[in-house]
Each structure stands twice: as structure tokens, then as C-alpha cells.
Motif scaffolding. Structure first.
Motif, PDB file in Angstrom:
ATOM      1  N   LYS A   8       0.857  -1.189   0.000  1.00 48.12           N
ATOM      2  CA  LYS A   8       0.000   0.000   0.000  1.00 48.12           C
ATOM      3  C   LYS A   8       0.889   1.234   0.000  1.00 48.12           C
ATOM      4  N   GLY A 152      -7.785   7.986   6.096  1.00 51.82           N
ATOM      5  CA  GLY A 152      -6.697   7.028   6.310  1.00 51.82           C
ATOM      6  C   GLY A 152      -7.102   5.583   6.006  1.00 51.82           C
ATOM      7  N   ASP A 155      -5.259   2.017   4.300  1.00 59.63           N
ATOM      8  CA  ASP A 155      -4.523   0.971   5.038  1.00 59.63           C
ATOM      9  C   ASP A 155      -5.435  -0.229   5.252  1.00 59.63           C
ATOM     10  N   VAL A 211       0.019   6.769  12.254  1.00 57.00           N
ATOM     11  CA  VAL A 211       0.749   6.001  11.248  1.00 57.00           C
ATOM     12  C   VAL A 211      -0.187   5.074  10.494  1.00 57.00           C
TER      13      VAL A 211
HETATM   14 MG    MG Z   1      -2.325   7.121   6.340  1.00 58.48          MG
END
Ligand code: MG
Ligand code: ASP
Length: 415
Positions: A8, A152, A155, A211
Motif C-alpha cells: 500500500k 486514512g 490501510d 501512522v
Molecule cells: Mg495514512
């Protein structure tokens, strides 16, 4: 099927045309190390924020469905450009969006959860020798509407794919070298971790370590997907491996994190009777709103105050739901406080050492920081504090636990 890996690449890794060309080379290299490669990409650089800004200029309160329609275009742009860059290297490749890959989600727009992925198409393309590029962060609901998985969320797409494809590993490429003891942009001398357990990472991710998307760690833990976080810019660094706790060195404290994107919601003077908390939190959970700390105080007979924390990105929805409920249950007031942050220490040694909590609280006391809420689990202690003091507190707590500078692994004792 032979060795499949899922890679990714985050927004900054595909943030310019040159970077996309660079990723294309890396992907092709991975294929030539005898792998079938599936690549998940985020939108280029700041694209998602720019799309949100555009929407806000048109309508301050757009429907979530239309937001998802808009935001999903960011990833569609990057998958096609990456596929073209790979074609330029004379490799067979196909890009697929969430709809084409049948990434089936629930219908909670802007924060949908993946329910299932039909991997037939991806497997067929891999069998034909192609590299498969998949748009991160998006899926399709049962009613055929485009959904997104929350900021996000790419992920999570990557780990979910790794799980349905039975991939040997999932590599998350980002713009930092891996997972640190604390945010290296704030804490000088924060240390890069070689390994961290799923549980610790889950706490750090959901505590705002930024993260990884927390849901991705949850899925990786559930399906035992070996996860590696590493830099797409610095191939000398091996990154951080996220794995089962028994393969990770035991430490008292693994890291300290600061979550600055939270708000405290208080419903004041609520009647003290059965079912009130249920009504409130059930409504929030029906809307996929993650509630963190919850505190209920009894301040006088038959009347309570209920406070809880939520992510600032959910605040609009929380406000609507809570104020409707406030009226329904005859509460006196609703107060929303955005001037708070959450500071947390995380590590497998916390449960077995009562000294840790006292050192943590003492550090805050020494800084004159008032603790507004506290919550604990086996491997974490979190405090809600004034956000103006957040970064100073983060620095100080890091020093107190010796997590930055010379030594950072504390086996037994802390001074
Ligand atoms: Mg990210
Ligand atoms: N592009 C989305 C975001 O900026 C998803 C992602 O990057 O993972 O949040």
C-alpha cells in the motif's frame, strides 16, 4: 496460488508524477522477486483535503453520500496514473476501483466498514500475470452506492485484501521510516521501533499516532496478517514489523502518544434512570461514531452528568445526535469542549506495574497540568488534558520514561 503480496502506498508516496513513476519501479521490482503483486494506493498528496474544501465551498453541509462520491475520485486518479506508469515500464497491469473489486461495505457513508470482498476478479487478473492496482479507501454498499472507509482508510483496504487473498504479507509504504516511540515530528530523539505487537499498535493507532488506520490493525490482528510499515523514500530502513506479542520484546512502555483531534462532549443534568446511557450510546454507535472515554458523575440526587470523548471529525454528527437526545431525555445542557487533547502511555508492562501510573500522573502534576478524565486498559493509560499543554506534556512524559535520547527500553524499574 503462488506468493501474493499486498503493498500500500500512501498519499505522499504518490504525491507527484515523479513519485508515481518511482512507485511503479518498486512495484515491478516486487513482481520480479517472484510475487504476485496487488497494490493499494491513496489519493495523491493533499487531494482528499482539497476535495473536501471544494465541497465546503459549494455546501457547508453536504450529504455523506455525495461526499463519498466526490472523495472516491481521488483514489481513482492515482490508480489509473500508477497503472499508466507501470505500462510505460512494459508490464501488464490493471487498475480497479472499489466497485469493480466488489469491496462490499455497510451503508455508513464516510466511515463504512468492509463486510466482504469478492476476490474473483483480482485473482483472475493475477493469474494472467498482471499487477493489480486497487483504489484504497472506497467500497460499495449493498444498495450500490459508493462508500468510503474514513480518513486514512486505504490501510484498511490493503489489510482486508491481504486477508481475502491469503497474502504472505502486507507492506504499508509511507513517508516516515516506521512506527516510533512518539511522534518524531514533535519529539526529538523519538526511537524507531523494529517490532511492535498488534495490541500495542492498535492502542497507538487509535490514540492518534497517525501512522496506521486503527481498523487496519484490528483486521491484521484478527486474521494474523504480518504487517510492515516502512518508508517509500528510504529503502535502507527496514521499517517496523507489527506482529503477535510473543514475538516482540517485552517492555514496560512502548510509546507515548498525543491525540489532538478529539473533543469532550458533556450532557449536563441528566435524569438518573435506567436506559439513558443506552439510548445515547446506541444512537452514536448506530451512526458508526466511535466514542472513547465515558465518565458519569452523580452530582446530586437523581441527576447525573455524562461526559465522553469523540473524534473532532465526528463532531458535527455527534452534536446533532446529542442535542436531539438532550431534548428527548430532558437533560439541562449540552457542552462541547474542543480545547482538549489525550495523552497516553502504551506498553505491555503497564498492567503489572503500579508505579507506572504514578509516574505518569506525577509528570503531569509537575507540569501543573490538570487531568480532566482518565481511562486505563491492560496496556494503556490515557488522560484528557488541556490541549494547550499537550505537546509540553508529551515531551515531559517521554523524558520521564526515558523514551527519547539514550535509553528507551525499560525492562523493570523506572526512576
Ligand atoms: Mg495514512
Ligand atoms: N485519501 C484518503 C485520506 O486522505 C484515504 C487514505 O489516504 O488512506 O484520508
Amino acid at each position: 496460488m503462488e506468493n501474493i503480496i499486498v503493498q500500500k502506498y500512501g498519499g505522499s508516496s504518490v504525491g507527484s508524477i515523479d513519485r508515481i513513476k518511482n512507485v511503479a519501479k518498486q512495484v515491478v521490482k516486487a513482481k520480479y522477486s517472484n510475487n504476485k503483486v496487488v497494490v493499494v494506493v491513496s489519493a495523491m498528496g493533499n487531494t482528499t483535503n482539497e476535495l473536501i474544501e471544494k465541497a465546503m465551498n459549494v455546501n457547508k453541509n453536504p450529504s455523506s453520500r455525495e461526499m463519498d462520491m466526490l472523495l472516491s475520485t481521488g483514489e481513482q486518479m492515482s490508480i489509473s496514473l500508477l497503472a499508466m506508469a507501470i505500462q510505460e515500464l512494459n508490464e501488464e497491469v490493471v487498475s480497479l476501483n472499489g466497485y469493480q473489486c466488489k469491496i462490499l461495505t455497510d451503508d455508513k457513508h464516510k466511515k463504512a466498514r468492509i463486510m466482504d470482498i469478492d476476490s474473483t476478479r483480482i485473482k483472475k487478473e493475477l493469474e494472467q500475470g498482471k499487477i493489480v492496482i486497487v483504489a484504497g479507501f472506497q467500497g460499495v454498499s449493498q444498495s450500490n452506492d459508493i462508500t468510503t472507509l474514513g480518513r486514512g482508510g486505504s490501510d484498511t483496504t490493503a489489510v482486508a485484501l491481504a486477508s481475502v487473498l491469503n497474502a504472505s504479507k502486507c507492506e504499508i509504504y509511507t513517508d516516515v521510516d516506521g512506527v516510533y516511540t512518539s511522534d518524531p515530528r514533535i519529539i526529538k530523539g523519538a526511537k524507531l521501533l523494529d517490532r511492535i505487537s498488534y495490541d500495542e499498535m492498535l492502542e497507538l493507532a487509535s490514540l492518534g499516532a497517525k501512522v496506521l488506520h486503527p481498523r487496519c490493525v484490528e483486521l491484521a490482528r484478527k486474521y494474523r496478517i504480518p504487517l510492515v510499515v516502512k518508508s517509500s523514500f528510504n529503502n535502507k530502513c527496514k521499517g517496523t514489523e507489527i506482529m503477535e506479542a510473543n514475538n516482540v520484546e517485552k517492555v514496560l512502555i512502548r510509546g507515548v502518544s498525543l491525540d489532538e483531534s478529539i473533543a469532550k462532549v458533556s450532557i449536563l443534568e441528566v435524569p438518573d434512570e435506567p436506559g439513558i446511557s443506552y439510548k445515547l450510546f446506541n444512537e452514536l454507535s448506530n451512526n458508526n461514531i466511535q466514542v472513547d472515554m465515558i465518565i458519569q458523575n452523580i452530582n446530586r440526587e437523581n441527576i447525573n452528568d455524562i461526559s465522553f470523548t469523540v473524534k473532532t471529525e465526528d463532531l458535527k454528527d455527534v452534536q446533532t445526535i446529542s442535542s436531539e437526545l438532550k431534548n428527548k431525555i430532558n437533560a439541562k445542557d449540552l457542552v462541547i469542549d474542543k480545547s482538549v487533547s489525550k495523552i497516553s502511555i502504551v506498553g505491555t508492562g503497564i498492567a503489572g506495574n503500579s508505579n507506572v501510573a504514578s509516574i505518569f500522573f506525577k509528570s503531569l502534576y509537575e507540569l501543573g497540568v490538570n487531568i480532566q478524565m482518565i481511562s486505563t486498559s491492560e496496556i494503556k493509560i490515557s488522560c484528557i488534558i488541556d490541549n494547550k499543554k499537550g505537546r509540553e506534556a508529551l515531551q515531559y512524559v517521554n523524558q520521564k520514561f526515558k523514551l527519547c535520547g539514550e535509553c528507551y527500553i525499560l525492562e523493570e524499574k523506572v526512576v
